[in-house]
Design an enzyme around this catalytic site. Structure first.
Site, short mmCIF file in Angstrom:
data_model
loop_
_atom_site.label_atom_id
_atom_site.label_comp_id
_atom_site.label_asym_id
_atom_site.label_seq_id
_atom_site.Cartn_x
_atom_site.Cartn_y
_atom_site.Cartn_z
N GLU A 44 0.83 -1.21 0.00
CA GLU A 44 0.00 0.00 0.00
C GLU A 44 0.86 1.26 0.00
O GLU A 44 0.57 2.22 -0.71
CB GLU A 44 -0.94 0.00 1.21
CG GLU A 44 -2.06 -1.03 1.13
CD GLU A 44 -3.02 -0.75 -0.02
OE1 GLU A 44 -3.24 0.43 -0.36
OE2 GLU A 44 -3.56 -1.72 -0.58
N TYR A 129 -6.99 5.97 4.64
CA TYR A 129 -7.10 5.07 3.48
C TYR A 129 -6.23 3.83 3.66
O TYR A 129 -6.69 2.69 3.49
CB TYR A 129 -6.72 5.79 2.19
CG TYR A 129 -6.66 4.86 1.01
CD1 TYR A 129 -7.81 4.53 0.29
CD2 TYR A 129 -5.46 4.25 0.64
CE1 TYR A 129 -7.77 3.64 -0.76
CE2 TYR A 129 -5.41 3.36 -0.41
CZ TYR A 129 -6.57 3.06 -1.11
OH TYR A 129 -6.51 2.15 -2.15
N ASP A 147 -10.73 4.88 -3.27
CA ASP A 147 -9.64 5.59 -3.93
C ASP A 147 -10.19 6.26 -5.19
O ASP A 147 -11.41 6.28 -5.42
CB ASP A 147 -8.48 4.64 -4.25
CG ASP A 147 -8.85 3.56 -5.28
OD1 ASP A 147 -10.02 3.51 -5.73
OD2 ASP A 147 -7.96 2.78 -5.65
#
Length: 304
Positions: A44, A129, A147
């Site tokens: 990520e 996120y 996203d």
């Protein structure tokens, strides 16, 4: 903040169609084959503003060198930053934060990752996120991941306003309870390979074409896509109205349909039968509508 965004009545069918599409064929990134929170966190962080295809080689090399949080925590920070720079991953602060997060996991959590998004946000450099993504993909404990790709999908498919809070609300309403791992991967894949800036709906068999407002209208504007010409009064607008009307009534005679899609419809007028037939022929060519003759009258219905 919530909004009165109308989702399809057959929401379960919408969910099943997406999951089946994803499970049938999707990009096979290695971090999708693990539930190790450390490996997922690395993917990520590396993926922020970097194409996934470029991340794969760096991710593998990083984990070969530092396979655990303990290994990364014990590393010299300059070596971690040097790796980052050497693989052109950009923003060296991300390497520093990742190194510090590994130290936190070791010193504050006994080497075990926290599982919930709120707890994961306590790690250095981990925002909402990323925390949600790790919670979803490692522990199946996350909310909907939102996203740019997911926003584009929701905006086009379900006319979601361009507002972050509303995107969050709708994305969570769409997600099946307790299925964050599979669902978030699936909807992100949809935005990554089908609902791209230049849509590839038919090319990749988008599973949401039946419900998608953009596919029905031909207007693929999105928050990250330049605005198209005015929608009001355009053929795109009336294509969408035809699809929505036929979805409600199943099938209609042409004049019945015409009166339902525009108030100034007149069979022999400028916006009359000839105009409507042209619109239906376009929709038929796109595989959305079927036009039959029954008892001497033309009848339109959705193609199933």
């Amino acid at each position: 903040m919530t909004a009165d965004v109308e989702l399809p009545d057959d929401l379960e069918a919408v969910r099943e169609a997406l999951v089946e599409w994803y499970e049938d064929d999707h990009r096979d990134f290695p971090w999708r084959r693990t539930d190790d929170p450390y490996a997922i966190l690395v993917s990520e962080v590396m993926s922020q503003q970097t194409q996934l295809e470029r991340v794969e080689e760096a991710w593998t090399a990083f984990l070969d060198r530092w396979p655990t949080t303990a290994g990364l925590a014990a590393a010299d920070r300059s070596d971690v930053v040097g790796f980052w720079t050497g693989h052109s991953l950009g923003y060296n602060n991300r390497a520093k934060y990742l190194h510090e997060a590994a130290r936190q996991v070791e010193s504050e959590y006994g080497g075990e990752f926290p599982e919930r998004p709120g707890e994961l946000e306590e790690l250095m450099g981990v925002g909402p996120y990323t925390a949600n993504a790790v919670a979803s993909f490692a522990f199946n404990e996350g909310d909907a991941v939102v996203d740019t790709n997911v926003k584009r999908v929701c905006y086009r498919a379900f006319n979601v306003p361009d507002d972050d809070a509303i995107f969050e609300d709708v994305a969570n309403r769409l997600m099946p309870e307790g299925e964050s791992r599979t669902w978030n991967n699936a909807v992100m894949e949809l935005g990554g390979v089908a609902c791209t800036k230049r849509p590839r709906c038919d090319e990749v068999g988008c599973p949401w074409r039946e419900w998608c407002s953009a596919y029905a209208s031909g207007d693929f504007t999105a928050p990250d896509v330049p605005t198209q010409p005015s929608f009001d009064g355009s053929r795109r607008q009336f294509r969408g109205r035809v699809i929505r009307t036929l979805r409600e009534y199943d099938e209609l005679r042409l004049d019945e349909l015409g009166h339902r899609v525009r108030v100034d419809y007149s069979p022999e007028g400028t916006h009359g039968r000839e105009w409507l037939e042209g619109l239906l022929e376009d929709l038929s060519a796109d595989g959305l509508v079927t036009i039959d003759t029954r008892n001497g009258e033309r009848v339109a219905r959705l193609r199933r």
